[in-house]
Design a protein around this motif. Structure first.
Motif, PDB file in Angstrom:
ATOM      1  N   ARG A   1     -29.282 -37.446  -9.257  1.00 41.98           N
ATOM      2  CA  ARG A   1     -28.592 -36.422  -8.614  1.00 41.98           C
ATOM      3  C   ARG A   1     -27.918 -37.267  -7.431  1.00 41.98           C
ATOM      4  O   ARG A   1     -28.522 -38.413  -6.719  1.00 41.98           O
ATOM      5  N   LEU A   2     -26.723 -36.923  -6.881  1.00 43.09           N
ATOM      6  CA  LEU A   2     -26.052 -37.501  -5.584  1.00 43.09           C
ATOM      7  C   LEU A   2     -25.837 -36.421  -4.618  1.00 43.09           C
ATOM      8  O   LEU A   2     -25.582 -35.163  -5.201  1.00 43.09           O
TER       9      LEU A   2
ATOM     10  N   ILE B   1     -24.480 -33.178  -6.626  1.00 44.41           N
ATOM     11  CA  ILE B   1     -23.957 -33.275  -7.961  1.00 44.41           C
ATOM     12  C   ILE B   1     -24.830 -34.153  -8.879  1.00 44.41           C
ATOM     13  O   ILE B   1     -25.557 -34.979  -8.699  1.00 44.41           O
ATOM     14  N   ILE B   2     -24.965 -33.259 -10.127  1.00 52.98           N
ATOM     15  CA  ILE B   2     -25.941 -33.503 -11.052  1.00 52.98           C
ATOM     16  C   ILE B   2     -25.195 -34.596 -11.993  1.00 52.98           C
ATOM     17  O   ILE B   2     -23.985 -34.219 -12.524  1.00 52.98           O
TER      18      ILE B   2
ATOM     19  N   GLY C   1     -29.347 -44.175 -21.296  1.00 49.16           N
ATOM     20  CA  GLY C   1     -29.239 -44.902 -20.011  1.00 49.16           C
ATOM     21  C   GLY C   1     -27.915 -44.688 -19.319  1.00 49.16           C
ATOM     22  O   GLY C   1     -27.801 -45.305 -18.292  1.00 49.16           O
ATOM     23  N   ARG C   2     -26.952 -44.052 -19.833  1.00 52.29           N
ATOM     24  CA  ARG C   2     -25.811 -43.731 -19.323  1.00 52.29           C
ATOM     25  C   ARG C   2     -25.573 -42.293 -18.769  1.00 52.29           C
ATOM     26  O   ARG C   2     -25.782 -41.405 -19.444  1.00 52.29           O
ATOM     27  N   TYR C   3     -25.641 -42.242 -17.429  1.00 56.42           N
ATOM     28  CA  TYR C   3     -25.590 -40.900 -16.887  1.00 56.42           C
ATOM     29  C   TYR C   3     -24.218 -40.654 -16.143  1.00 56.42           C
ATOM     30  O   TYR C   3     -23.789 -41.453 -15.313  1.00 56.42           O
ATOM     31  N   VAL C   4     -23.707 -39.267 -16.448  1.00 56.07           N
ATOM     32  CA  VAL C   4     -22.117 -39.123 -16.092  1.00 56.07           C
ATOM     33  C   VAL C   4     -22.131 -37.672 -15.196  1.00 56.07           C
ATOM     34  O   VAL C   4     -22.773 -36.779 -15.487  1.00 56.07           O
TER      35      VAL C   4
ATOM     36  N   THR D   1     -35.225 -39.430 -10.275  1.00 58.81           N
ATOM     37  CA  THR D   1     -36.865 -39.187 -10.820  1.00 58.81           C
ATOM     38  C   THR D   1     -36.574 -39.502 -12.338  1.00 58.81           C
ATOM     39  O   THR D   1     -36.102 -39.069 -13.112  1.00 58.81           O
ATOM     40  N   THR D   2     -37.721 -40.520 -12.547  1.00 57.51           N
ATOM     41  CA  THR D   2     -37.899 -40.907 -13.852  1.00 57.51           C
ATOM     42  C   THR D   2     -38.575 -40.073 -14.833  1.00 57.51           C
ATOM     43  O   THR D   2     -39.314 -38.918 -14.211  1.00 57.51           O
ATOM     44  N   GLU D   3     -38.709 -40.209 -16.096  1.00 56.05           N
ATOM     45  CA  GLU D   3     -39.305 -39.310 -16.986  1.00 56.05           C
ATOM     46  C   GLU D   3     -40.915 -39.392 -16.533  1.00 56.05           C
ATOM     47  O   GLU D   3     -41.671 -38.548 -16.763  1.00 56.05           O
TER      48      GLU D   3
END
Length: 381
Positions: free
Chosen positions: A66-67, A75-76, A83-86, A104-106
């Motif tokens: 999150r930002l 913004i999610i 590994g790529r988050y958009v 937050t990781t799994e």
């Protein structure tokens, strides 16, 4: 940086080759590459894990990314590839607004960075190519930039680039050889279903390209070399284009990349744990001793693209060799060896005669081995 192969070649991860360190010292650490720019687009954040020398790259999946800006807007970022988050929406970082990163990781570990904001603005004024000789005495082309900071805070700069160039197959054929029967061996010659003569290959930079105007009388950067291309490099065999991006960095981020560049002389960065941990501006929320590698950056960006042909600089010189050595071979039409080559997909048809076919390595007649046959939207002939 849309392709996965590029995404894993991050400035934070792909800037150096893997370093072989004793396995006893190895620690698996989260690696974060997070740069939010002023460009209006879907922003991207990349997560991975350090890996031992005998392992493959490990992507960090199923994380919550999150930002949050200083007005509380959130913004999610969604994982579109491992590994790529958009970002779910297009946006660009705004002046005088600060942003914080939350991950937050799994496995439940949480990390944060910020608030960070744009520190200054700059203009990439010119990207140029010129014939030069590098320090090893090799003749080639120097890709250089001129840029400047618009305000006093813009004194630290980082560059990256994406190069795209034509790949033209040295052999040509309108037909393919297909297997009709194995016993007896029977082939058929059929029309190709796609264009394989001209393709476009795109490669992103993986070097740390930083400079500063702090010691100068102005915020002007002149003739800073971002890439040297030997004249026998296949990339400039035909038409070549490079898109260069200029980022204005904060002192904290600049210091991170300076440390990173220093450690790159050890031929590593994130493939192994090593003495002198390169610390960024991202911290673990709960276990303060938990290490995380990477940096969160909010930066203004200015970009320029140039095109040129080899003939613009080396009109009399022969073309560089193809990416691979190309040797055609003529074989009987009932050859078991020919059957194996076609069945394995390693060779393709380039000629036919009565009772025989001539084939060559696939990469010598099918340019899609190295790139896409779809002409990029930005391409100018």
């Amino acid at each position: 940086m849309a392709q996965l192969g590029i995404a894993i070649n991050l400035l934070l991860l792909g800037c150096t080759e893997p370093f072989v360190a004793p396995d006893l010292d190895f620690q698996e650490i989260l690696v974060i590459d997070a740069i939010i720019t002023t460009e209006l687009k879907t922003q991207e954040i990349f997560l991975s894990r350090t890996f031992a020398s005998d392992e493959e790259l490990k992507f960090e999946s199923n994380a919550n990314v999150r930002l949050i800006d200083d007005s509380g807007n959130e913004i999610i970022f969604e994982e579109t590839e491992p590994g790529r988050y958009v970002s779910q929406v297009e946006f660009g970082a705004l002046p005088n607004r600060s942003y914080s990163l939350r991950i937050t990781t799994e496995n439940g570990s949480s990390f944060s960075a910020g608030p960070s904001q744009i520190v200054g603005d700059g203009i990439l004024e010119e990207v140029s190519a010129s014939v030069s000789t590098n320090q090893n005495g090799t003749e080639g082309l120097s890709i250089e930039v001129n840029g400047r900071g618009i305000d006093d805070n813009a004194s630290s700069f980082r560059y990256d680039y994406v190069e795209t160039y034509e790949v033209i197959s040295p052999f040509f054929s309108n037909s393919d050889l297909v297997i009709v029967s194995e016993n007896p061996i029977v082939f058929d010659v059929v029309p190709k279903t796609r264009q394989e003569q001209t393709c476009y290959r795109t490669v992103s930079s993986n070097d740390i390209l930083i400079t500063s105007s702090e010691s100068l009388n102005s915020n002007q950067i002149e003739k800073f070399e971002v890439k040297f291309i030997p004249k026998n490099d296949f990339a400039i065999s035909h038409r070549y284009s490079v898109l260069v991006n200029q980022y204005v960095q904060s002192p904290v981020v600049q210091s991170f990349y300076e440390d990173l560049k220093e450690f790159s002389s050890l031929t590593t960065l994130f493939a192994q744990t090593q003495p002198g941990f390169v610390r960024g501006n991202i911290e673990a929320d709960e276990n303060v001793s938990e290490r995380v590698l990477g940096v969160f950056e909010v930066a203004s960006v200015s970009s320029q693209r140039i095109f040129f042909n080899r003939s613009d600089f080396f009109p009399e010189d022969p073309l560089p060799d193809h990416i691979i050595e190309c040797n055609s071979v003529e074989l009987p039409s009932n050859s078991a060896f020919l059957f194996r080559l076609i069945d394995a997909g390693t060779h393709k048809l380039v000629g036919e005669d009565i009772g025989s076919f001539t084939v060559v390595e696939r990469g010598c007649v099918d340019c899609t081995v190295y790139g896409t046959n779809i002409r990029p939207d930005f391409w100018v002939d």
